[in-house]
Scaffold this active site. Structure first.
Site, short mmCIF file in Angstrom:
data_model
loop_
_atom_site.label_atom_id
_atom_site.label_comp_id
_atom_site.label_asym_id
_atom_site.label_seq_id
_atom_site.Cartn_x
_atom_site.Cartn_y
_atom_site.Cartn_z
CG ASN A 1 -5.37 8.34 -3.47
OD1 ASN A 1 -4.32 7.82 -3.86
ND2 ASN A 1 -5.44 8.95 -2.29
CB ALA B 1 -2.36 17.51 3.20
CG HIS C 1 -1.87 1.19 1.23
ND1 HIS C 1 -3.19 1.05 1.63
CD2 HIS C 1 -1.73 2.49 0.88
CE1 HIS C 1 -3.80 2.22 1.51
NE2 HIS C 1 -2.93 3.11 1.07
CG HIS D 1 -0.99 7.06 -1.47
ND1 HIS D 1 -2.26 7.15 -1.98
CD2 HIS D 1 -1.13 6.46 -0.25
CE1 HIS D 1 -3.13 6.64 -1.11
NE2 HIS D 1 -2.46 6.21 -0.05
CG LEU D 2 3.98 4.52 -6.27
CD1 LEU D 2 4.38 3.51 -7.34
CD2 LEU D 2 5.14 4.76 -5.30
CG ASP E 1 -1.78 4.94 3.77
OD1 ASP E 1 -1.82 5.27 2.56
OD2 ASP E 1 -2.64 5.28 4.60
CG HIS F 1 0.11 15.31 1.40
ND1 HIS F 1 -0.97 15.63 0.62
CD2 HIS F 1 -0.17 14.12 1.97
CE1 HIS F 1 -1.87 14.67 0.70
NE2 HIS F 1 -1.41 13.73 1.52
CG HIS G 1 -4.77 2.35 5.94
ND1 HIS G 1 -6.08 2.32 6.35
CD2 HIS G 1 -4.77 2.89 4.70
CE1 HIS G 1 -6.83 2.83 5.38
NE2 HIS G 1 -6.06 3.17 4.38
O1 DOR Z 1 -3.55 9.79 5.19
C1 DOR Z 1 -3.90 9.42 4.10
N1 DOR Z 1 -3.37 9.94 2.97
N2 DOR Z 1 -4.84 8.49 4.01
C2 DOR Z 1 -5.39 8.14 2.83
O2 DOR Z 1 -6.27 7.30 2.81
C3 DOR Z 1 -4.97 8.82 1.58
C4 DOR Z 1 -3.61 9.35 1.71
C5 DOR Z 1 -3.19 10.27 0.59
O3 DOR Z 1 -3.44 9.93 -0.56
O4 DOR Z 1 -2.59 11.30 0.86
ZN ZN Z 2 -3.47 5.12 1.39
#
Ligand code: DOR
Ligand code: ZN
Length: 374
Positions: free
Chosen positions: A47, A280, A18, A20-21, A266, A270, A193
């Site tokens: 996302n 964020a 898990h 985020h790229l 996870d 940001h 998570h």
């Molecule tokens: O803290 C988070 N950030 N939880 C998520 O489910 C999405 C993620 C993000 O994409 O920044």
């Molecule tokens: Zn996530």
């Protein structure tokens, strides 16, 4: 130097189940950060902007496609990180046929449920009942794909959102998740998570088709760490929880039969965390996750000098997750090392986007007790 100082674990390269790229220009530096911490694969969250809510690029729906995103990741990562899964973002436009065709094509391995408006990039999400009624969940169950769930109840009043004994995740795992699995008992389900004792108990009691990913931040910190000094780099969704919840997660990952629990960071970068009206959600751990997990294991009393504990750590980080997702095992010699040598953590500069702050920067620490070599 005493024995402790040079403890080295040689581990099979692992799969971060898990992360985020994001999208260009962040995509390439974030992939490099995954490779630099020994990953041979990543389950890359959908996302992005736009969200990855169709499987094939030729589909006229106004979304990004799993097919194109996989191609873009492969073009950067190549053989260095071959095991990439991109789950389909479930939206109002998802159909059972999309799932069936996606599974047949081999492009689709998993689907992602976000609670509507529940977190960063969840604006396209729909309630779980929609997918239970329109046959999408049934199609996921029948095709044997994995449902990756952000398990939090949505549209909650303040009192239910966060309380000692009642919060968005507890409500999800005492109400929605049992109903989902009663209706679809063979569904391959990942409690992503996971943060609470309630979710942990749910996963332990469920069948072998139910497993969970756990992040480094939820093993290392509690809500007090976030609140003391308002350490907003620790702000993520689901929120950090209480001591008893962290104890349940630590017990789950450090027990010899931790087979249902695996690493999924996870990691969610940001470039601007704190804004004028809030913060964020997302903790960034790219480049440093094995080190953070090792630290968490030791804080939980699972000292990594012991060969038995090294085996438990290896299961959690390297083998449980790929087994659940039916990925090939790492080849012989496809390894990286984790050594007890302190290492200063550095910001990641992303050309064209800004800088992101990996944990534990932004807390009181800037050094990790472990370092990684690939
Ligand atoms: O803290 C988070 N950030 N939880 C998520 O489910 C999405 C993620 C993000 O994409 O920044
Ligand atoms: Zn996530």
């Amino acid at each position: 130097m005493n024995a402790q100082e040079n403890t080295t674990l040689t581990l099979p390269k692992w799969v971060d189940l898990h992360a985020h790229l994001r999208q260009e220009p962040m995509l390439a530096p974030l992939i490099e950060a995954q490779i630099s911490m020994g990953c041979r694969g990543t389950l890359a969250m959908p996302n992005t902007k736009p969200p990855l809510a169709k499987v094939l690029e030729a589909d006229p729906l106004p979304y990004g496609s799993v097919e194109s995103y996989l191609g873009r990741i492969r073009a950067i990562a190549g053989d260095r990180m071959p095991e990439v899964i991109v789950p389909l973002y479930l939206t109002k436009d998802t159909t059972p046929k999309m799932i069936e065709d996606g599974a047949k094509s081999g492009i689709l391995r998993a689907c992602k449920y976000y609670p509507p408006h529940g977190t960063t990039g969840a604006d396209f999400a729909c309630g779980l009942e929609t997918f239970m009624e329109n046959g999408v969940i049934e199609a996921i169950e029948e095709t044997g794909l994995v449902l990756c769930a952000h398990g939090e109840e949505h549209i909650l009043g303040d009192a239910d959102f966060f309380d000692r004994n009642r919060n968005a995740e507890i409500l999800f795992y005492t109400n929605r998740a049992p109903r989902l699995l009663d209706a679809c008992p063979d569904l391959k389900f990942v409690a992503e998570h996971m943060t609470t004792r309630t979710a942990c108990d749910f996963v332990k009691k469920a069948g072998p088709n139910v497993a969970a990913s756990i992040t480094p931040q939820h093993l290392l910190y509690t809500i007090s760490d976030l609140l003391k000094g308002c350490k907003y780099h620790l702000y993520c969704m689901p929120l950090l929880k209480f001591e008893d919840d962290r104890a349940a997660l630590r017990e789950a990952v450090t027990s010899a039969d931790n087979g249902k629990f695996f690493a999924g960071t996870d990691s969610a970068p940001h470039t601007t965390k704190a804004t004028e009206c809030g913060c964020a959600a997302g903790c960034f751990t790219g480049g440093y996750a094995p080190q953070l997990y090792a630290q968490a294991f030791e804080e939980a009393g699972c000292a990594l000098e012991s060969l038995e504990n090294q085996q438990i750590f290896r299961q959690f980080l390297c083998t449980n997750g790929p087994e659940f997702y039916a990925l090939p095992a790492a080849a012989d010699g496809e390894t990286f090392t984790l050594t007890r040598t302190p290492r200063k953590v550095e910001m990641l500069e992303i050309p064209g986007a800004g800088a992101v702050t990996p944990l534990p920067l932004g807390t009181k620490r800037d050094t990790l007790p472990w370092s990684v070599a690939v």
